[in-house]
Scaffold this motif. Structure first.
Motif, short mmCIF file in Angstrom:
data_model
loop_
_atom_site.label_atom_id
_atom_site.label_comp_id
_atom_site.label_asym_id
_atom_site.label_seq_id
_atom_site.Cartn_x
_atom_site.Cartn_y
_atom_site.Cartn_z
N UNK A 11 0.79 -1.22 0.00
CA UNK A 11 0.00 0.00 0.00
C UNK A 11 0.83 1.28 0.00
N UNK A 12 1.97 1.38 0.75
CA UNK A 12 2.74 2.63 0.70
C UNK A 12 3.19 3.01 -0.70
N UNK A 13 3.54 2.03 -1.53
CA UNK A 13 3.97 2.32 -2.89
C UNK A 13 2.81 2.89 -3.71
N UNK A 69 9.46 11.86 -5.93
CA UNK A 69 8.71 10.83 -5.22
C UNK A 69 8.94 9.42 -5.76
N UNK A 70 9.07 9.29 -7.08
CA UNK A 70 9.12 7.95 -7.66
C UNK A 70 10.39 7.20 -7.29
N UNK A 71 11.52 7.95 -7.11
CA UNK A 71 12.75 7.30 -6.69
C UNK A 71 12.57 6.61 -5.36
N UNK A 72 11.86 7.27 -4.47
CA UNK A 72 11.57 6.66 -3.17
C UNK A 72 10.71 5.42 -3.33
N UNK A 73 9.76 5.48 -4.26
CA UNK A 73 8.87 4.35 -4.48
C UNK A 73 9.64 3.14 -5.03
N UNK A 74 10.56 3.37 -5.97
CA UNK A 74 11.32 2.28 -6.55
C UNK A 74 12.21 1.64 -5.49
N UNK A 75 12.86 2.46 -4.66
CA UNK A 75 13.68 1.92 -3.58
C UNK A 75 12.82 1.12 -2.60
#
Length: 383
Positions: A11-13, A69-75
């Motif tokens: 869910x966080x992603x 934001x997306x870099x955080x999501x991929x990590x």
């Protein structure tokens, strides 16, 4: 960690990309707020051309929004896959402790072998490629949404059916409902950000969990699995839950797993499936689950889908309010406020009727705006 926790971890992603979507729409609204005097003049075509000339500036803002934001999501997804995979192995070990003690599993394996690392790396690389493609798609679709809003606004004004402000409001409303697609597939179908990010993330976590779990079971020499059971299972999962199956199909007592919906997109352990497989050893393992009655399960499933729909409707109304607030459209603000109230009322009535648990976190926008924080336009009963 139980495999059933995979959905909660995903869910966080999903939330990160909903925040990206909301911020992109906010960026668009801020750009459309410019040149208001020209919008209300006779030169509506000049207003459109001026805004089109500024699309590069908007695109740059959206690139920054996505990158931040997306870099955080991929990590996060990479860590998620590792967490899910290795904890699925640990859960197999835990499940089979009694079988080891009783000698039913003769040779317990040692530490997880390199095969598990290879499985993990494969899916981490796939996740990186997939989310980079999603980023590109959302950027392209944000440009298209901006152009569409401009063209539709001008079209409504030129036909003489709407005032410039009414036309802009209606064009924006369409995109508050539609959002920014995260995928346009080969058939031309546009996938919403929420639906596609959820599909990708849960699909990958389930696949990693499945492969690493089954590889560990192979090291133990365990063939049988028990399918978990929960009320409100999807139609392609419900007939098989709470039962025991043979992975290899060689059992004389239990049906092959291949005869279930396992392997199907909407089947057991497929996309968005919340079912769990437990390693099962005949005569040692204690059966954990039983099937639910078909009618009871189907009714619970319908209610869960209705709740997801109502949650989306509340978010859409809040997004509309945010857009109207940025534009300074007083009439649009009042319309949006009323829509927020009505949709909260529908949700409250649904929860009262069904007794389901309300998930307010799923009703919130992913941006910081005091006008749409979630409580301002709810009735006292709803707070």
């Amino acid at each position: 960690m139980k495999p059933s926790e995979n959905q909660q971890l995903a869910m966080p992603t999903v939330q990160v990309f909903l925040e990206i979507e909301d911020q992109i729409l906010t960026n668009i609204a801020k750009h459309l707020k410019k040149h208001r005097s020209l919008l209300n003049s006779q030169d509506i075509e000049g207003w459109r051309l001026l805004h089109l000339s500024e699309i590069g500036s908007l695109t740059q803002q959206n690139i920054i929004t996505i990158a931040k934001r997306s870099g955080l999501a991929i990590d996060e997804v990479s860590r998620l896959l590792e967490d899910v995979g290795y904890k699925s192995i640990a859960y197999v070990d835990q499940t089979l402790e009694e079988a080891v003690k009783n000698g039913a599993v003769v040779i317990p394996p040692g530490e997880p072998s390199g095969v598990f690392q290879n499985i993990l790396l494969t899916y981490q690389n796939q996740a990186n490629e997939t989310f980079n493609l999603i980023n590109s798609t959302m950027l392209q679709q944000s440009q298209q949404s901006y152009i569409d809003i401009l063209n539709q606004t001008v079209g409504k004004v030129l036909t003489g059916t709407k005032t410039p402000q009414q036309a802009l409001r209606e064009a924006l409303l369409k995109w508050t409902e539609k959002g920014i697609p995260a995928l346009v597939d080969r058939a031309g179908k546009e996938w919403s950000t929420e639906a596609y990010i959820s599909l990708v993330t849960r699909s990958m976590t389930n696949k990693v969990s499945n492969e690493m779990q089954f590889s560990r079971m192979d090291e133990y020499g365990v063939d049988l699995i028990e399918v978990s059971s929960h009320l409100g299972a999807r139609p392609r999962c419900a007939p098989f839950q709470g039962r025991i199956y043979s992975r290899s199909g060689t059992s004389k007592k239990y049906s092959p797993l291949s005869e279930t919906s396992y392997g199907e997109i909407a089947g057991l352990r497929g996309v968005n499936c919340g079912h769990v497989f437990y390693a099962y050893v005949e005569g040692i393992s204690i059966k954990r689950n039983e099937p639910f009655a078909v009618e009871e399960n189907n009714e619970a499933y319908k209610r869960s889908q209705k709740q997801r729909y109502l949650e989306r409707q509340i978010r859409h109304a809040k997004r509309e309010l945010n857009m109207m607030s940025i534009l300074g459209d007083e009439e649009g603000i009042e319309i949006a406020k009323q829509r927020v109230r009505e949709r909260h009322d529908r949700m409250r009535a649904f929860i009262q009727e069904t007794g389901r648990t309300r998930r307010r976190d799923r009703e919130q926008l992913g941006i910081n705006n005091p006008n749409v924080g979630g409580g301002e336009f709810r009735s006292k009963k709803d707070k």
